[in-house]
Design a protein around this motif. Structure first.
Motif, PDB file in Angstrom:
ATOM      1  N   THR A 184      58.577 -63.439  35.639  1.00  0.00           N
ATOM      2  CA  THR A 184      59.684 -62.181  36.427  1.00  0.00           C
ATOM      3  C   THR A 184      59.419 -61.011  36.225  1.00  0.00           C
ATOM      4  OG1 THR A 184      60.531 -62.294  33.859  1.00  0.00           O
ATOM      5  CG2 THR A 184      61.388 -64.187  35.139  1.00  0.00           C
ATOM      6  N   ALA A 185      59.932 -60.238  36.888  1.00  0.00           N
ATOM      7  CA  ALA A 185      60.060 -58.710  37.160  1.00  0.00           C
ATOM      8  C   ALA A 185      61.314 -58.097  36.775  1.00  0.00           C
ATOM      9  CB  ALA A 185      58.959 -58.555  38.232  1.00  0.00           C
ATOM     10  N   ALA A 186      61.346 -56.958  36.267  1.00  0.00           N
ATOM     11  CA  ALA A 186      62.597 -56.204  36.456  1.00  0.00           C
ATOM     12  C   ALA A 186      62.397 -54.816  36.652  1.00  0.00           C
ATOM     13  CB  ALA A 186      63.515 -56.629  34.945  1.00  0.00           C
ATOM     14  N   THR A 187      63.593 -54.088  37.193  1.00  0.00           N
ATOM     15  CA  THR A 187      63.348 -52.719  37.327  1.00  0.00           C
ATOM     16  C   THR A 187      64.486 -52.020  37.577  1.00  0.00           C
ATOM     17  OG1 THR A 187      62.604 -50.911  38.621  1.00  0.00           O
ATOM     18  CG2 THR A 187      63.049 -52.824  39.760  1.00  0.00           C
ATOM     19  N   TYR A 188      64.747 -50.721  37.142  1.00  0.00           N
ATOM     20  CA  TYR A 188      66.163 -50.456  37.115  1.00  0.00           C
ATOM     21  C   TYR A 188      66.303 -49.815  38.725  1.00  0.00           C
ATOM     22  CZ  TYR A 188      63.080 -46.201  37.996  1.00  0.00           C
ATOM     23  OH  TYR A 188      61.889 -45.630  38.478  1.00  0.00           O
ATOM     24  N   THR A 189      65.417 -50.061  39.462  1.00  0.00           N
ATOM     25  CA  THR A 189      65.730 -49.468  40.807  1.00  0.00           C
ATOM     26  C   THR A 189      66.448 -50.549  41.684  1.00  0.00           C
ATOM     27  OG1 THR A 189      64.840 -48.213  42.991  1.00  0.00           O
ATOM     28  CG2 THR A 189      63.465 -49.680  41.799  1.00  0.00           C
ATOM     29  N   ALA A 190      67.003 -50.307  42.519  1.00  0.00           N
ATOM     30  CA  ALA A 190      67.660 -51.351  43.602  1.00  0.00           C
ATOM     31  C   ALA A 190      67.015 -50.688  45.036  1.00  0.00           C
ATOM     32  CB  ALA A 190      69.016 -51.557  43.655  1.00  0.00           C
ATOM     33  N   ALA A 191      66.260 -50.015  45.162  1.00  0.00           N
ATOM     34  CA  ALA A 191      65.755 -49.541  46.692  1.00  0.00           C
ATOM     35  C   ALA A 191      65.503 -50.693  47.294  1.00  0.00           C
ATOM     36  CB  ALA A 191      65.011 -48.414  46.306  1.00  0.00           C
ATOM     37  N   GLY A 192      65.946 -50.597  48.461  1.00  0.00           N
ATOM     38  CA  GLY A 192      65.702 -51.583  49.535  1.00  0.00           C
ATOM     39  C   GLY A 192      64.347 -52.033  49.781  1.00  0.00           C
ATOM     40  N   HIS A 193      63.612 -50.818  50.050  1.00  0.00           N
ATOM     41  CA  HIS A 193      62.211 -51.113  50.295  1.00  0.00           C
ATOM     42  C   HIS A 193      61.403 -51.673  49.304  1.00  0.00           C
ATOM     43  CE1 HIS A 193      60.395 -47.479  47.929  1.00  0.00           C
ATOM     44  NE2 HIS A 193      61.516 -46.986  48.261  1.00  0.00           N
ATOM     45  N   VAL A 194      61.776 -51.575  48.012  1.00  0.00           N
ATOM     46  CA  VAL A 194      61.130 -52.127  46.673  1.00  0.00           C
ATOM     47  C   VAL A 194      61.497 -53.524  46.823  1.00  0.00           C
ATOM     48  CG1 VAL A 194      60.991 -52.223  44.411  1.00  0.00           C
ATOM     49  CG2 VAL A 194      61.259 -49.915  45.272  1.00  0.00           C
ATOM     50  N   ARG A 195      62.687 -53.988  46.985  1.00  0.00           N
ATOM     51  CA  ARG A 195      63.365 -55.401  46.816  1.00  0.00           C
ATOM     52  C   ARG A 195      62.527 -55.871  48.359  1.00  0.00           C
ATOM     53  NH1 ARG A 195      68.122 -55.930  48.231  1.00  0.00           N
ATOM     54  NH2 ARG A 195      68.864 -53.945  48.549  1.00  0.00           N
ATOM     55  N   ARG A 196      62.309 -55.427  49.398  1.00  0.00           N
ATOM     56  CA  ARG A 196      61.625 -56.042  50.594  1.00  0.00           C
ATOM     57  C   ARG A 196      60.383 -56.377  50.338  1.00  0.00           C
ATOM     58  NH1 ARG A 196      65.346 -52.784  53.267  1.00  0.00           N
ATOM     59  NH2 ARG A 196      63.742 -50.868  53.505  1.00  0.00           N
ATOM     60  N   PRO A 209      73.930 -55.848  38.377  1.00  0.00           N
ATOM     61  CA  PRO A 209      74.464 -54.750  37.936  1.00  0.00           C
ATOM     62  C   PRO A 209      73.501 -53.950  36.855  1.00  0.00           C
ATOM     63  CG  PRO A 209      75.947 -56.580  37.547  1.00  0.00           C
ATOM     64  CD  PRO A 209      74.711 -57.052  38.064  1.00  0.00           C
ATOM     65  N   GLY A 210      73.462 -52.671  37.193  1.00  0.00           N
ATOM     66  CA  GLY A 210      72.595 -51.786  36.673  1.00  0.00           C
ATOM     67  C   GLY A 210      73.022 -51.203  35.458  1.00  0.00           C
ATOM     68  N   PHE A 211      72.443 -50.349  34.724  1.00  0.00           N
ATOM     69  CA  PHE A 211      72.835 -49.737  33.451  1.00  0.00           C
ATOM     70  C   PHE A 211      73.486 -48.325  33.606  1.00  0.00           C
ATOM     71  CE2 PHE A 211      71.863 -46.606  29.912  1.00  0.00           C
ATOM     72  CZ  PHE A 211      72.487 -47.414  28.865  1.00  0.00           C
ATOM     73  N   GLY A 212      74.573 -48.102  33.022  1.00  0.00           N
ATOM     74  CA  GLY A 212      75.092 -46.671  32.830  1.00  0.00           C
ATOM     75  C   GLY A 212      75.733 -46.596  34.285  1.00  0.00           C
ATOM     76  N   ARG A 213      75.207 -45.370  34.808  1.00  0.00           N
ATOM     77  CA  ARG A 213      75.702 -44.736  36.040  1.00  0.00           C
ATOM     78  C   ARG A 213      75.123 -45.455  37.404  1.00  0.00           C
ATOM     79  NH1 ARG A 213      74.981 -38.714  34.294  1.00  0.00           N
ATOM     80  NH2 ARG A 213      73.451 -39.639  33.142  1.00  0.00           N
ATOM     81  N   LYS A 214      74.222 -46.210  36.926  1.00  0.00           N
ATOM     82  CA  LYS A 214      73.426 -47.078  38.101  1.00  0.00           C
ATOM     83  C   LYS A 214      74.298 -48.158  38.415  1.00  0.00           C
ATOM     84  CE  LYS A 214      69.167 -47.148  38.708  1.00  0.00           C
ATOM     85  NZ  LYS A 214      69.134 -46.176  40.423  1.00  0.00           N
ATOM     86  N   ARG A 215      74.599 -48.501  39.709  1.00  0.00           N
ATOM     87  CA  ARG A 215      75.414 -49.439  39.965  1.00  0.00           C
ATOM     88  C   ARG A 215      74.726 -50.791  40.112  1.00  0.00           C
ATOM     89  NH1 ARG A 215      78.738 -48.666  45.323  1.00  0.00           N
ATOM     90  NH2 ARG A 215      79.380 -50.718  44.656  1.00  0.00           N
TER      91      ARG A 215
END
Length: 224
Positions: A184-196, A209-215
């Motif tokens: 597995t891998a995990a990251t705080y970013t949900a940037a579309g280009h990273v996911r793609r 769902p992200g942490f704190g203020r990150k949706r």
């Protein structure tokens, strides 16, 4: 290649901010809670822990993720050895790292245990329950020689908008190649280009769902 960060700025006395990337090293809200949410829970830990479990990380930073993971390993009385490999192009100076870790009193005993290693410039640490390696340099070059695939990845570089080199498709392809089946891998970013990019190299991503203020944040898994 220069392997030492520029001088840091300190926000609120405890939070180091990289001048190179103009980005804090951990959440201004609660860095330890962020690590637990994003990297530990994001990789379904501690449920997957086992002797020899190997975590690899892009971006060592303050060492917070290592401390939090080892603390979780020990608090669950996990038997065997945790393997932890971290890739870092711009390592912190030891005194800055030790200062940053003091912001987390819950990790004080582990921070104190490891502080002499940082002070002595150690790049490897071997304890009865830990085998750690810090690989300095450009991960796009150094990652290819990692001998053991990772069971879990902490993708913890600075923001993709500020540190794009650590999120390039070629590097994420290496991440996928160096991931064990069902890893597995995990990251705080949900940037579309990273996911793609992760999807394109065979890791199935999910936005959660992200942490704190990150949706949102991203988790990923490699097929068996």
């Amino acid at each position: 290649m220069k392997l030492q960060t520029e001088p840091l700025d300190w926000r609120d006395g405890d939070v180091p901010v990289s001048r190179r990337f103009d980005d804090p090293y951990f959440s201004l809200d609660n860095g330890l809670a962020e690590t637990h949410h994003v990297f530990l829970a994001g990789n379904d830990l501690p449920a997957r822990f086992k002797d020899g479990f190997h975590i690899a990380e892009l971006g060592f930073g303050t060492g917070l993720n290592l401390l939090a993971t080892l603390d979780l390993w020990r608090s669950r009385k996990q038997s065997g050895t945790l393997h932890f490999t971290s890739f870092e192009a711009f390592p912190m100076q030891a005194d800055d790292m030790i200062r940053a870790q003091q912001a987390f009193p819950d990790l004080a005993s582990i921070a104190e245990e490891l502080a002499p290693f940082w002070a002595n410039g150690a790049k490897e640490i071997t304890l009865p329950d830990l085998k750690f390696a810090l690989i300095e340099g450009n991960a796009r070059i150094t990652l290819a020689s990692m001998p053991i695939p990772a069971d879990a990845w902490f993708l913890d570089g600075f923001s993709p908008a500020k540190n794009p080199e650590l999120w390039e498709p070629d590097l994420l392809s290496l991440v996928a190649q160096k991931t064990a089946p069902n890893g597995t891998a995990a990251t705080y970013t949900a940037a579309g280009h990273v996911r793609r990019a992760l999807d394109a190299v065979g890791l199935t991503t999910t936005r959660v769902p992200g942490f704190g203020r990150k949706r949102h944040m991203t988790i990923a898994r490699k097929a068996l």
